[in-house]
Scaffold this motif. Structure first.
Motif, mmCIF file in Angstrom:
data_model
loop_
_atom_site.group_PDB
_atom_site.id
_atom_site.type_symbol
_atom_site.label_atom_id
_atom_site.label_comp_id
_atom_site.label_asym_id
_atom_site.label_seq_id
_atom_site.Cartn_x
_atom_site.Cartn_y
_atom_site.Cartn_z
ATOM 1 N N THR A 62 54.816 85.728 -1.726
ATOM 2 C CA THR A 62 53.647 86.223 -1.015
ATOM 3 C C THR A 62 54.061 86.736 0.341
ATOM 4 N N SER A 83 46.110 89.547 1.808
ATOM 5 C CA SER A 83 46.545 88.679 0.717
ATOM 6 C C SER A 83 46.278 89.309 -0.638
ATOM 7 N N THR A 124 49.327 90.504 -3.059
ATOM 8 C CA THR A 124 49.454 89.874 -4.370
ATOM 9 C C THR A 124 49.520 90.928 -5.469
#
Length: 282
Positions: free
Chosen positions: A32, A86, A90
Motif C-alpha cells: 500500500t 487509498s 489500491t
C-alpha cells in the motif's frame, strides 16, 4: 558541562537523521502507499509520483537464458484526501500485480491477485525456476516490463496508462496497454457506464474512426477485414481522457489477431457532445 555537550550532540545527531530520512524518497516495496505524515499539511488536490521496482531471478547477469527480469514503473497518489489516495493506490497496485504473469493455475495453485508487487514478482520468479527444473533445455529467459504514467489529470479526473511487455516463451512476446480512469473526488475507477449517454451513437462514431485508423474505406466490413470476429462492433476495454480528446485503445487479441497489432485513435471532445458525459474535462 558534559551533560550540555551530550545534549548538543544528540540534537545534531537527531537533525542529521531527520535529514537522511527525508532527503531521499525510496521506492515502495509494500502493498500500500505510505500514509501521509501527521504533521504534513492536508492537500485536497491529488498528485502522483512514479515509483520503481526492479528485480532479477535466476542466474542474472551471467546467463541470460537462465534469467527472469522484472522491471516496473508505476504511479501512486502521494497527496490528497487519505481515503481517496487509498482507493486509487489500491486499484493501481492491484492492476500492476494483475499484469505480472505468475502461472499459479498452470502450476496447480489458486489464482489470486493481491496488491504486493514484490510478492507477486516472486511468484513470477518461482514459476521460472520451476520451468528451469522441469525443462533445463530451455534456452530463453523471461522478462516483464511495465511502465506506468499519468496521461491526463485535472482537479476532477486522472487517466493512468500502463504499457506492458512480457516474454515467457512461446512464439512471440506479449505487448498490451492498460488504461485506468479515476474520479479524483472519490477515488472510484471510472468505466464506460459512468460516461455513456448514447452508446449506440458512440459506437457508430467509434466504428468510423476505427476504420480511419486502419485505413479502411467507410463501407468496409470489419469482420471480413479480420476484426470483431462475432460481427458486432464493441467499444474498447481501454479508454482514457487526454488533452486532445477521448482515447480509444484496442489491444492485440481483443478484436483481432496478434499479427494485426493494436488499434488506437482519439476522438475530440467537441465530437462527443451528447454521447458521453464531459463535465469532468470541461
Amino acid at each position: 558541562m558534559n551533560a550540555i555537550r551530550f545534549a548538543a550532540a544528540a540534537l545534531l545527531l537527531g537533525a542529521a537523521l531527520l535529514f537522511a530520512c527525508t532527503g531521499k524518497k525510496t521506492d515502495l516495496p509494500a502493498d500500500t502507499a505510505p500514509a501521509s505524515q501527521s504533521a504534513a499539511p492536508v492537500v485536497d488536490f491529488v498528485q502522483f509520483e512514479i515509483y520503481r521496482y526492479d528485480q532479477d531471478f535466476g542466474e542474472c547477469p551471467q546467463d541470460s537464458a537462465r534469467c527472469a527480469r522484472v522491471s516496473i514503473g508505476y504511479p501512486l497518489a502521494q497527496t490528497g484526501p487519505q481515503q481517496v489516495m487509498s482507493q486509487i493506490n489500491t486499484t493501481l497496485l492491484r492492476t500492476v500485480c494483475s499484469l505480472i504473469p505468475t502461472f499459479e493455475e498452470e502450476n496447480g495453485g489458486k489464482v489470486s491477485v493481491g496488491t504486493n508487487i514484490p510478492r507477486t514478482a516472486m511468484k513470477f520468479g518461482n514459476a521460472f525456476e520451476v520451468l528451469q527444473k522441469q525443462a533445463p533445455e530451455e534456452t530463453l529467459g523471461w522478462v516483464v516490463e511495465i511502465e506506468g504514467q499519468v496521461l491526463f489529470q485535472n482537479e476532477r479526473v486522472a487517466s493512468i496508462g500502463f504499457d506492458c511487455y512480457s516474454f515467457t516463451g512461446g512464439a512471440h512476446p506479449n505487448s498490451f496497454t492498460q488504461l485506468l480512469n479515476f474520479d479524483l473526488k472519490t477515488g472510484k475507477p471510472l468505466t464506460w457506464q459512468d460516461l455513456l449517454l448514447d452508446e449506440e451513437a458512440l459506437k457508430t462514431l467509434a466504428e468510423s474512426r476505427f476504420k480511419q485508423a486502419r485505413k479502411l474505406p467507410e463501407n468496409a466490413d470489419l469482420t471480413r477485414e479480420g476484426f470483431f470476429w462475432d460481427g458486432a462492433f464493441v467499444l474498447p476495454e481501454n479508454f482514457a481522457f487526454t488533452e486532445q480528446g477521448l482515447l480509444f485503445h484496442y489491444n492485440p487479441y481483443e478484436v483481432a489477431a496478434y499479427a494485426l497489432g493494436p488499434t488506437r485513435f482519439t476522438i475530440p471532445y467537441a465530437e462527443l457532445e451528447g454521447l458521453v458525459r464531459l463535465e469532468a474535462v470541461r
